[in-house]
Scaffold this motif. Structure first.
Motif, PDB file in Angstrom:
ATOM      1  N   UNK A  84       0.827  -1.207   0.000  1.00  0.00           N
ATOM      2  CA  UNK A  84       0.000   0.000   0.000  1.00  0.00           C
ATOM      3  C   UNK A  84       0.864   1.261   0.000  1.00  0.00           C
ATOM      4  N   UNK A  85       1.942   1.241   0.776  1.00  0.00           N
ATOM      5  CA  UNK A  85       2.831   2.405   0.829  1.00  0.00           C
ATOM      6  C   UNK A  85       3.507   2.641  -0.526  1.00  0.00           C
ATOM      7  N   UNK A  91      -4.986   2.317  -1.973  1.00  0.00           N
ATOM      8  CA  UNK A  91      -5.594   2.664  -0.686  1.00  0.00           C
ATOM      9  C   UNK A  91      -7.015   3.180  -0.894  1.00  0.00           C
ATOM     10  N   UNK A  92      -7.941   2.604  -0.141  1.00  0.00           N
ATOM     11  CA  UNK A  92      -9.328   3.058  -0.173  1.00  0.00           C
ATOM     12  C   UNK A  92      -9.394   4.524   0.227  1.00  0.00           C
ATOM     13  N   UNK A  93     -10.294   5.256  -0.336  1.00  0.00           N
ATOM     14  CA  UNK A  93     -10.363   6.691  -0.079  1.00  0.00           C
ATOM     15  C   UNK A  93     -11.792   7.147   0.051  1.00  0.00           C
ATOM     16  N   UNK A  94     -11.980   8.289   0.685  1.00  0.00           N
ATOM     17  CA  UNK A  94     -11.035   9.093   1.449  1.00  0.00           C
ATOM     18  C   UNK A  94     -10.869   8.536   2.858  1.00  0.00           C
ATOM     19  N   UNK A  95      -9.710   8.762   3.420  1.00  0.00           N
ATOM     20  CA  UNK A  95      -9.478   8.443   4.837  1.00  0.00           C
ATOM     21  C   UNK A  95      -9.434   9.789   5.556  1.00  0.00           C
ATOM     22  N   UNK A  96     -10.256   9.901   6.595  1.00  0.00           N
ATOM     23  CA  UNK A  96     -10.409  11.165   7.312  1.00  0.00           C
ATOM     24  C   UNK A  96     -10.103  10.940   8.782  1.00  0.00           C
ATOM     25  N   UNK A  97      -9.264  11.821   9.346  1.00  0.00           N
ATOM     26  CA  UNK A  97      -8.877  11.717  10.751  1.00  0.00           C
ATOM     27  C   UNK A  97      -9.182  13.026  11.463  1.00  0.00           C
TER      28      UNK A  97
END
Length: 119
Positions: A84-85, A91-97
């Motif tokens: 993944x890197x 990578x599944x998106x969006x990733x929100x933090x």
């Protein structure tokens, strides 16, 4: 402050960003295809999500990129994270933090609302 990993070409990413704007929250954008997450960052996100790397992988994109995916097994976890890197398109998106560490894969309004509420 909220951070969103997005691909501007992705409709789910644009929708999530629109929801953040509509909520009036401050956020930063990380175009993760241009600025890929490191192995350590992926491990951190996976820990906060409570998921395994194969759970956030876009397997159809792996076929398009002609990549062979490792087996979905604990002893292959590190190989998945490295993959993944090295291939952030997977990578599944969006990733929100949120600032408190709450992290979601924001592909639906409920997930985006959860991270907004945590901010």
């Amino acid at each position: 402050m909220i951070e969103i990993w997005l691909n501007p070409a992705c409709s789910k990413c644009r929708t999530a960003e629109s929801e953040l704007r509509a909520a009036g929250v401050e956020y930063t954008i990380r175009r993760y295809l241009d600025d890929p997450p490191t192995v350590a960052e992926l491990e951190d996100v996976l820990g906060r999500l409570g998921l395994e790397p194969w759970d956030i992988a876009r397997t159809a994109d792996a076929r398009k990129l002609e990549l062979t995916l490792p087996p979905k097994a604990a002893d292959q976890r590190a190989a998945w994270v490295r993959l993944l890197a090295e291939n952030p398109r997977l990578i599944q998106r969006p990733i929100i933090t949120a600032a408190d560490g709450t992290t979601v894969v924001g592909r639906d309004p409920e997930s985006v609302a959860r991270v907004i509420a945590a901010d």
